[in-house]
Design a protein around this motif. Structure first.
Motif, PDB file in Angstrom:
ATOM      1  N   SER A 160       0.837  -1.203   0.000  1.00  0.00           N
ATOM      2  CA  SER A 160       0.000   0.000   0.000  1.00  0.00           C
ATOM      3  C   SER A 160       0.872   1.253   0.000  1.00  0.00           C
ATOM      4  O   SER A 160       2.058   1.202   0.338  1.00  0.00           O
ATOM      5  CB  SER A 160      -0.868  -0.073   1.264  1.00  0.00           C
ATOM      6  N   ASP A 186      -4.176   5.821   0.908  1.00  0.00           N
ATOM      7  CA  ASP A 186      -5.567   5.362   1.069  1.00  0.00           C
ATOM      8  C   ASP A 186      -6.154   5.841   2.395  1.00  0.00           C
ATOM      9  O   ASP A 186      -7.313   6.242   2.463  1.00  0.00           O
ATOM     10  CB  ASP A 186      -5.645   3.828   1.011  1.00  0.00           C
ATOM     11  N   ARG A 242      -9.402   8.081   2.927  1.00  0.00           N
ATOM     12  CA  ARG A 242     -10.526   7.569   3.744  1.00  0.00           C
ATOM     13  C   ARG A 242     -10.897   8.551   4.845  1.00  0.00           C
ATOM     14  O   ARG A 242     -12.064   8.834   5.072  1.00  0.00           O
ATOM     15  CB  ARG A 242     -10.156   6.212   4.348  1.00  0.00           C
TER      16      ARG A 242
END
Ligand code: NAD
Length: 254
Positions: free
Chosen positions: A16, A191, A195
């Protein structure tokens, strides 16, 4: 000719964000990338993405806070390719809490994941690099190591530790031609940040708040950190060791 032709690299936290961007870029630049992450599905996705693009990589599901698993990932990589040229200690977790509310277990988890993992991966990779007479290690720190914001003291202590380790290791292994550097990202759009913004009661206000804190009036992209990690890992940085470099759009210069 690519920058990392045939080099064998281990990248932690490769499933990630910054670790994923670094792994994709390394593979694009000719490296064989050992992808280390605790997250199996996302790790496999990174692997597939690299292979689809014609790159070479392998995935090792590993909890970087577990010494036996770290040693096994390093040994597995050496057994496969007979060398480890580059180590990127990137895996990390965040924490934004007042110190007196942090439990001993939380302190330990954060320190083992963010800092002890750097010690462990380096400890097991360095002997192979010493035998080879060269190596490059890049540790992913944070601007929080130098200018801690409110509620970040415990997280910052892990990143300050990384900067200190980076400088000390650079001095100790300079004669072995092993270069050790750190990168200190500022606010990067990963991410998690996307979020947090999406789930905020006023996403636009939070986005604007983040942006106004940055001299360049924007957060960075994982790829912009990956480019610095690539440079420091490559022979282009052959006389650079013991440095902690910002990649923060000017945040620390304020
Ligand atoms: P991310 O959450 O997108 O990626 C981190 C990766 O590490 C994830 O794939 C996660 O599964 C993995 N990981 C977490 N714990 C692990 C463990 N115990 N064992 C193995 N893998 C584990 O986050 P990111 O923002 O890309 O963070 C990468 C590094 O950059 C971290 O060290 C972080 O502290 C640092 N950093 C990030 C920012 C930012 O704004 N995103 C800023 C400064 C520093």
């Amino acid at each position: 000719m690519t920058l990392l032709d045939q080099r064998v690299a281990i990248v932690t936290g490769a499933a990630s964000g910054i670790g994923k961007a670094t792994s994709l870029l390394f593979a694009e630049q000719g490296a064989i990338v050992g992808l280390v992450d605790i997250h199996e599905t996302k790790g496999q996705q990174t692997l597939e993405q690299i292979q689809k693009a014609g790159g070479r990589a392998f995935f090792m599901q590993t909890d970087v806070s577990n010494p036996d698993l770290v040693r096994s990932a390093v040994e597995q990589t050496y057994a496969k390719y007979g060398r480890i040229d580059i180590l990127v200690n990137n895996a990390g977790i965040g924490m934004q809490k007042l110190l007196h509310t942090v439990s001993e277990e939380e302190w330990e988890r954060l320190h083992h994941t963010n800092l002890r993992s750097v010690f462990l991966f380096s400890k097991y990779c360095i002997p192979y690099m010493m035998d080879a007479g060269k190596g490059a290690i890049v540790n992913v720190s944070s601007v929080q190591a130098e200018a801690t914001q409110k509620h970040f003291s415990v997280y910052a202590s892990t990143k300050g530790g990384i900067n200190a380790l980076t400088r000390g290791m650079a001095i100790d292994y300079a004669r072995n031609n092993i270069r050790v550097n750190a990168v200190m990202p500022g606010c990067i759009y990963t991410d998690d940040l996307h979020r947090s913004i999406e789930n905020h009661e006023n996403p636009e206000a939070l986005k604007q708040f983040i942006e106004t804190m940055q001299p360049m009036y924007r957060a960075g992209q994982p790829e912009e950190v990956a480019q610095l990690i690539l440079f420091l890992s490559s022979d282009m940085a052959s006389f650079i060791t013991g440095s902690c470099h910002t990649v923060d759009g000017g945040y620390l210069a304020q």
